[in-house]
Design an enzyme around this catalytic site. Structure first.
Site, PDB file in Angstrom:
ATOM      1  N   THR A  16      43.786  35.629  45.511  1.00 14.24           N
ATOM      2  CA  THR A  16      44.445  35.657  46.807  1.00 14.24           C
ATOM      3  C   THR A  16      44.662  37.069  47.348  1.00 14.24           C
ATOM      4  OG1 THR A  16      46.612  35.480  45.744  1.00 14.24           O
ATOM      5  CG2 THR A  16      45.576  33.433  46.466  1.00 14.24           C
ATOM      6  N   CYS A  17      44.820  38.045  46.479  1.00 20.59           N
ATOM      7  CA  CYS A  17      45.021  39.420  46.954  1.00 20.59           C
ATOM      8  C   CYS A  17      43.762  39.977  47.622  1.00 20.59           C
ATOM      9  CB  CYS A  17      45.424  40.340  45.801  1.00 20.59           C
ATOM     10  SG  CYS A  17      47.053  39.976  45.147  1.00 20.59           S
ATOM     11  N   PHE A  18      42.624  39.401  47.264  1.00 24.57           N
ATOM     12  CA  PHE A  18      41.340  39.913  47.769  1.00 24.57           C
ATOM     13  C   PHE A  18      40.627  38.913  48.673  1.00 24.57           C
ATOM     14  CE2 PHE A  18      42.253  41.859  43.650  1.00 24.57           C
ATOM     15  CZ  PHE A  18      42.297  43.196  44.031  1.00 24.57           C
TER      16      PHE A  18
END
Length: 141
Positions: free
Chosen positions: A108-110
């Protein structure tokens, strides 16, 4: 601000939809603002199956897929070109990863979906639905 008893009936995904509402996803915008890695490209058979699966999804399933990969079901006002990751602008990404027995996984961060090279549309569709509907996990880097 809001009494906990009033929102405790919702999970995080449902609460976000209650607060932010739902939006119709523009699939052409999504596809045009997606990048591919690990040998995938827009015309790769697995990617064609991926987009066929997304087209087959109803809007709620598309929002769940978006939330699975990005951590939010909200689409930026400016569209998918303005999608952000944990450290600034970050396009939606599909990367070849894993064995065909694996479920897709998300970072999710990327804004990245790790998608195994499934041998058939039916397998890809089944694994995508399972990952999006039945899991709430994500990968960390």
């Amino acid at each position: 601000v809001v009494d906990v008893r009033l929102v405790s009936v919702f999970d995080a995904r449902e609460l976000e939809l209650v607060i932010a509402g739902t939006a119709e996803i523009d699939l052409a915008d999504w596809r045009n603002n997606t990048e591919y890695r690990g040998g995938y490209h827009d015309n790769h058979i697995v990617i064609r199956w991926f987009w066929a699966a997304v087209e087959r999804f109803n809007n709620e399933q598309r929002l769940r897929l978006l939330q699975f990969v990005t951590g939010t079901s909200s689409i930026p006002y400016e569209g998918f070109a303005s999608l952000r990751g944990s450290n600034g602008p970050r396009r939606f990404c599909v990367e070849k990863w894993g064995k065909i027995t694996s479920l897709p996984r998300a970072h999710t961060c990327f804004n990245r979906l790790d998608l195994p090279p499934y041998p058939s549309f039916s397998m890809l569709y089944e694994k995508m639905v399972t990952a999006v509907e039945e899991t709430s996990t994500f990968g960390l880097e």
